[in-house]
Enzyme design. Structure first.
Site, PDB file in Angstrom:
ATOM      1  N   THR A  13      -6.852 -18.786   0.999  1.00 56.73           N
ATOM      2  CA  THR A  13      -6.334 -20.156   0.992  1.00 56.73           C
ATOM      3  C   THR A  13      -6.507 -20.784   2.372  1.00 56.73           C
ATOM      4  O   THR A  13      -6.791 -20.087   3.351  1.00 56.73           O
ATOM      5  CB  THR A  13      -4.837 -20.195   0.619  1.00 56.73           C
ATOM      6  OG1 THR A  13      -4.075 -19.585   1.672  1.00 56.73           O
ATOM      7  CG2 THR A  13      -4.578 -19.462  -0.694  1.00 56.73           C
ATOM      8  N   HIS A  70      -2.020 -12.869  -2.484  1.00 60.40           N
ATOM      9  CA  HIS A  70      -3.227 -13.135  -1.704  1.00 60.40           C
ATOM     10  C   HIS A  70      -3.195 -14.530  -1.090  1.00 60.40           C
ATOM     11  O   HIS A  70      -4.095 -14.882  -0.319  1.00 60.40           O
ATOM     12  CB  HIS A  70      -4.478 -12.973  -2.571  1.00 60.40           C
ATOM     13  CG  HIS A  70      -4.903 -11.553  -2.747  1.00 60.40           C
ATOM     14  ND1 HIS A  70      -5.734 -11.142  -3.765  1.00 60.40           N
ATOM     15  CD2 HIS A  70      -4.602 -10.432  -2.040  1.00 60.40           C
ATOM     16  CE1 HIS A  70      -5.931  -9.835  -3.670  1.00 60.40           C
ATOM     17  NE2 HIS A  70      -5.249  -9.386  -2.638  1.00 60.40           N
ATOM     18  N   THR A  71      -2.178 -15.304  -1.423  1.00 58.85           N
ATOM     19  CA  THR A  71      -1.975 -16.572  -0.721  1.00 58.85           C
ATOM     20  C   THR A  71      -1.728 -16.326   0.765  1.00 58.85           C
ATOM     21  O   THR A  71      -1.940 -17.208   1.589  1.00 58.85           O
ATOM     22  CB  THR A  71      -0.797 -17.362  -1.342  1.00 58.85           C
ATOM     23  OG1 THR A  71      -0.787 -18.689  -0.824  1.00 58.85           O
ATOM     24  CG2 THR A  71       0.543 -16.716  -1.050  1.00 58.85           C
ATOM     25  N   ASN A 107      -4.233 -22.114   4.224  1.00 60.60           N
ATOM     26  CA  ASN A 107      -3.125 -21.811   5.129  1.00 60.60           C
ATOM     27  C   ASN A 107      -2.588 -20.420   4.821  1.00 60.60           C
ATOM     28  O   ASN A 107      -1.620 -20.269   4.065  1.00 60.60           O
ATOM     29  CB  ASN A 107      -2.010 -22.855   5.022  1.00 60.60           C
ATOM     30  CG  ASN A 107      -1.061 -22.776   6.214  1.00 60.60           C
ATOM     31  OD1 ASN A 107      -0.939 -21.725   6.854  1.00 60.60           O
ATOM     32  ND2 ASN A 107      -0.384 -23.867   6.523  1.00 60.60           N
ATOM     33  N   ASP A 135       2.805 -19.682  -1.040  1.00 62.69           N
ATOM     34  CA  ASP A 135       2.966 -20.705  -2.068  1.00 62.69           C
ATOM     35  C   ASP A 135       2.042 -20.363  -3.233  1.00 62.69           C
ATOM     36  O   ASP A 135       1.554 -19.239  -3.323  1.00 62.69           O
ATOM     37  CB  ASP A 135       2.687 -22.106  -1.499  1.00 62.69           C
ATOM     38  CG  ASP A 135       1.291 -22.238  -0.886  1.00 62.69           C
ATOM     39  OD1 ASP A 135       0.422 -21.384  -1.186  1.00 62.69           O
ATOM     40  OD2 ASP A 135       1.064 -23.191  -0.113  1.00 62.69           O
ATOM     41  N   ILE A 166       1.340 -19.265   4.854  1.00 65.35           N
ATOM     42  CA  ILE A 166       2.331 -19.915   3.995  1.00 65.35           C
ATOM     43  C   ILE A 166       2.281 -19.273   2.613  1.00 65.35           C
ATOM     44  O   ILE A 166       1.215 -19.181   2.001  1.00 65.35           O
ATOM     45  CB  ILE A 166       2.069 -21.431   3.869  1.00 65.35           C
ATOM     46  CG1 ILE A 166       2.199 -22.120   5.230  1.00 65.35           C
ATOM     47  CG2 ILE A 166       3.021 -22.066   2.851  1.00 65.35           C
ATOM     48  CD1 ILE A 166       3.601 -22.091   5.808  1.00 65.35           C
ATOM     49  N   HIS A 198       0.824  -1.209   0.000  1.00 62.24           N
ATOM     50  CA  HIS A 198       0.000   0.000   0.000  1.00 62.24           C
ATOM     51  C   HIS A 198       0.857   1.257   0.000  1.00 62.24           C
ATOM     52  O   HIS A 198       0.416   2.303  -0.483  1.00 62.24           O
ATOM     53  CB  HIS A 198      -0.960  -0.014   1.197  1.00 62.24           C
ATOM     54  CG  HIS A 198      -2.141  -0.918   0.996  1.00 62.24           C
ATOM     55  ND1 HIS A 198      -3.398  -0.629   1.471  1.00 62.24           N
ATOM     56  CD2 HIS A 198      -2.255  -2.110   0.359  1.00 62.24           C
ATOM     57  CE1 HIS A 198      -4.238  -1.601   1.127  1.00 62.24           C
ATOM     58  NE2 HIS A 198      -3.557  -2.516   0.463  1.00 62.24           N
TER      59      HIS A 198
END
Length: 250
Positions: free
Chosen positions: A180, A163-164, A182, A187, A185, A42
């Site tokens: 997600t 956004h994971t 998790n 990935d 994490i 941001h």
């Protein structure tokens, strides 16, 4: 774009590396990687390549920018960072906030992102309204990331993969949930979830689903879902570009 990075002193470099170690410890202990990535993003995402204003230059230190609607909750990141910030008064806020984002990706298992110090703090925040709106689609994403910031289609999709990490909070963004299963994490599961369709308990924003409807974006989503190494390589490049918008341009 060719970069001409400023020369910083050896003492400054040493301070940055020591600060990096402190940030690793804080982010791992507090599980606060998502909000550190949000702070860095941001801060940087306000850059306007036409007027050469905004960008990753420490202006999130100002209450006025923290008060922007899109930055609701950012003060939590700044409060967590304060004890480390006090130990490194010679490091610019600009470098400090971007370093926190780089370390957050690393600590959660993501790619190593090159970090070049030397950003100077700007004296006033940018106007409100430059960050992407999650309720809008591909045209809006290109308006913000490409026309405003100067990034590519590949960068847009790769950066969306962050956004994971994390989740939306109703009181901050108006949305609720994680992308997600998790969210601590880093990935390629964001892309896998996007392709598998909506699931109860997981979030997909309009701006996420729009990636599937675009003839350029969708093949990249499919590529990153199938090949995490390719995603990591492109994400590291895109994150570095974002963190250096308007900085060290030759």
């Amino acid at each position: 774009m060719t970069k001409n990075y400023p020369t910083v002193s050896e003492d400054y470099k040493k301070a940055v590396e020591k600060c990096r170690r402190k940030l690793r410890g804080l982010i791992a202990e507090k599980n606060c990687a998502p909000i550190m990535v949000r702070l860095a993003w941001h801060s940087a995402g306000t850059f306007d390549c036409q007027s050469r204003t905004g960008g990753p230059f420490g202006t999130m230190r100002f209450d006025a920018e923290q008060a922007h609607g899109a930055n609701s909750g950012i003060h939590i990141a700044l409060r967590l960072l304060d004890p480390i910030r006090e130990q490194f008064p010679t490091i610019s806020f600009a470098d400090f906030h971007q370093l926190a984002g780089v370390v957050a990706v690393e600590v959660t298992g993501g790619p190593d992102i090159p970090f070049h110090p030397g950003r100077e703090d700007k004296p006033q925040p940018p106007p409100e309204g430059r960050l992407p709106d999650a309720t809008k689609g591909c045209d809006h994403l290109r308006d913000v990331f490409a026309k405003q910031m100067g990034l590519s289609d590949k960068d847009i999709v790769a950066l969306s993969g962050a956004h994971t990490l994390g989740r939306c909070h109703k009181d901050r963004s108006g949305f609720e949930g994680a992308w997600t299963s998790n969210p601590l994490i880093f990935d390629n599961s964001y892309f896998k979830e996007l392709l598998s369709g909506e699931k109860e308990g997981l979030l997909q924003l309009v701006s996420d689903k729009a990636l599937l409807d675009d003839p350029v974006f969708r093949p990249l989503v499919e590529k990153y879902a199938a090949d995490e190494d390719a995603f990591f390589a492109d994400y590291a490049e895109a994150h570095m570009k974002l963190s250096e918008l308007g900085f060290a341009d030759a």
